[in-house]
Scaffold this active site. Structure first.
Site, PDB file in Angstrom:
ATOM      1  N   SER A   1      21.574  -1.137  36.043  1.00  0.00           N
ATOM      2  CA  SER A   1      20.610  -0.090  35.722  1.00  0.00           C
ATOM      3  C   SER A   1      19.340  -0.314  36.527  1.00  0.00           C
ATOM      4  CB  SER A   1      20.297  -0.112  34.225  1.00  0.00           C
ATOM      5  OG  SER A   1      19.591  -1.297  33.917  1.00  0.00           O
ATOM      6  N   LYS A   2      18.411   0.586  36.331  1.00  0.00           N
ATOM      7  CA  LYS A   2      17.149   0.576  37.081  1.00  0.00           C
ATOM      8  C   LYS A   2      16.480  -0.799  37.107  1.00  0.00           C
ATOM      9  CE  LYS A   2      15.012   4.205  38.942  1.00  0.00           C
ATOM     10  NZ  LYS A   2      16.012   3.971  39.978  1.00  0.00           N
ATOM     11  N   ARG A   3      16.514  -1.476  35.963  1.00  0.00           N
ATOM     12  CA  ARG A   3      15.752  -2.729  35.897  1.00  0.00           C
ATOM     13  C   ARG A   3      16.343  -3.822  36.791  1.00  0.00           C
ATOM     14  NH1 ARG A   3      18.300  -6.290  32.285  1.00  0.00           N
ATOM     15  NH2 ARG A   3      19.950  -5.191  31.202  1.00  0.00           N
TER      16      ARG A   3
END
Ligand code: GLU
Length: 469
Positions: A240-242
């Site tokens: 994911s983005k993180r």
């Protein structure tokens, strides 16, 4: 297995970004098609009209192009085929393999609750209704799924995955607004495109059971399924983005080369022994879906950086110079006529330590500076002292007399100069580097001067010597 000529496809939905998992799916489809001498196709699943803007479709085209995974035939657009999907639904109705379901939304809601309470799936009372009794009001079309027995998805990665038919409701094929559903459209499109192997993310495994039933109802040959494990972040959680990046263009923006991504993504879930670095040709020769592992693959930035450094060291400097020029322009660096060639000349001296093209761009900045360079204060202070000034001045003359302006010639020139002065290189090397690079990072002295060329190097030294003492 199938005897038909191999045809694979990537079938992304335009969402505005191309996930790295989609890129890997595309790659595996591409590699498998090439391995088997088959055809790799693209289908744009653009049935969500709101999200499927031209810009979102272009993201897919650009992503595949950048990765070097362009389809062998023009793309198929799913939405444009809605009539054909409805035609297949009619065929199922005609064969008695599907039925019109006239349940109102209230009735459906009540049936859902009853089904939940009884621990079973939704069943429509219209399943066995005589078509003569069909009323004149809106309806959905559902497939007549088998009520008992099993549906087995024979998956090349997961093995046989068994679904109890009693747990599968009669899937809607056509909504009451006349729109075909996703599972129906995929089956009809894959059939019409002659797809022999459906290689995709394992979030579609349940759909494969649904789709197997639709294939059966239409008496079409079921493709070979191969459901790929998802890509996880370094911590084992779904990417994911993180985790830093998840879209293909982000990897481009972060300075990774497409050949790095191909090599790296091939390794995410597949491998050939311990081979870490391999060419496209090798991947094509070796790749087989039965060798894909079923455990989730983890993104490993250190490995990605290592591979990118390898491909940066291999790449044609002129090509890299184009990429670096683009990066510099995006940083508002004004490039002059001839700078592309200068960058290309500089790259061989600076690329060994570069993990990304962004780092490569940082590393060529010294060469692009315009005379007179701004020198660090420390260098200016040192040049104000007679001792260093005299030495740099004598060094300038020694360099001007170097026979060959290249790495061996300059190395030799610097060594002889140090000997003639009776000092070590440390007594003038750092200062010369600072003069030549204006305090920016630069490669070793001979490399720096070779990249800059004779006139520019001597000019930069002259500028330093003409500063007021
Ligand atoms: N459009 C689906 C997706 O983007 C892929 C469907 C398939 O590969 O069958 O996840």
């Amino acid at each position: 297995m199938t005897d038909r000529p191999v045809r694979t496809r990537i079938a992304p939905s335009p969402t505005g970004m191309m996930h790295i998992g989609t890129a890997r799916t595309a790659l595996f489809n591409y590699l498998y098609a090439r391995h088997r001498g088959g055809t790799f196709l693209l289908r744009v699943e653009d049935t969500d009209r709101e999200r499927s803007t031209q810009a979102a479709v272009d993201v897919i085209f650009e992503g595949l192009k950048w990765l070097g995974l362009e389809a062998d035939e023009p793309p198929v657009f799913q939405f444009a085929r809605a009539d054909r999907h409805r035609e297949a639904v009619q065929e199922l109705l005609d064969k008695g393999q599907a039925y019109r379901d006239y349940m109102t939304s209230e009735e459906l809601e009540a049936e859902r609750e009853a089904a939940r309470a009884e621990g079973r799936v939704v069943r429509s009372p219209w399943r066995d209704a005589d078509p003569a009794t069909w009323p004149d009001r809106p309806y959905a079309v559902r497939i007549k799924s088998p009520l008992d027995g099993e549906t087995i998805v024979r998956d090349a990665v997961k093995g046989d995955v068994t679904f109890q038919n009693a747990s599968l409701d009669d899937l809607i094929l056509l909504r009451s607004d006349g729109n075909p559903t996703y599972n129906l459209a995929v089956v009809v499109d894959d059939h019409d495109m002659g797809i022999t192997h459906v290689i995709r993310g394992d979030d579609h495994l349940n759909n494969a059971a649904r789709q197997t039933i639709i294939y059966g109802a239409l008496s079409w040959e079921v493709p070979v399924w191969a459901h790929l494990p998802l890509i996880h972040g370094p911590d084992g959680a779904k990417l994911s983005k993180r985790h830093g990046a998840q879209a293909v263009n982000e990897f481009d923006d972060m300075g990774y080369l497409p050949e790095t991504m191909r090599n790296y993504l091939a390794k995410l879930g597949w491998g050939h022994g311990d081979d870490e670095i391999f060419s496209d040709e090798q991947a094509i020769a070796w790749f087989d879906i039965i060798d894909v592992v079923s455990a989730p693959a983890r993104l490993d930035w250190a490995k990605l950086n290592h591979l990118n450094n390898h491909y940066i060291r291999q790449a044609d400097p002129v090509r890299l110079a184009g990429l670096v020029a683009k990066i510099l322009k995006s940083r508002d660096v004004k490039l002059k006529q001839g700078d592309d060639a200068l960058i290309a000349r500089t790259i061989p001296f600076v690329r060994d330590g570069a993990k990304t093209t962004l780092e490569l761009a940082d590393a060529v900045v010294f060469a692009l500076k315009v005379r007179p360079l701004e020198l660090p204060e420390k260098t200016r202070d040192q040049l104000a002292e007679d001792e260093l000034r005299g030495r740099i001045s004598r060094l300038r003359d020694a360099l001007a007399n170097v026979a060959g302006w290249n790495v061996p010639g300059l190395e030799q020139g610097l060594r002889s100069f140090a000997e003639s002065e009776g000092v070590g290189m440390g007594k003038f090397g750092p200062q010369l580097r600072s003069i030549l690079a204006g305090g920016s990072p630069a490669p070793d002295l001979a490399g720096t001067m070779t990249a800059l060329g004779r006139d520019e190097s001597l000019g930069r030294i002259d500028d330093a010597l003409s500063l007021p003492a």
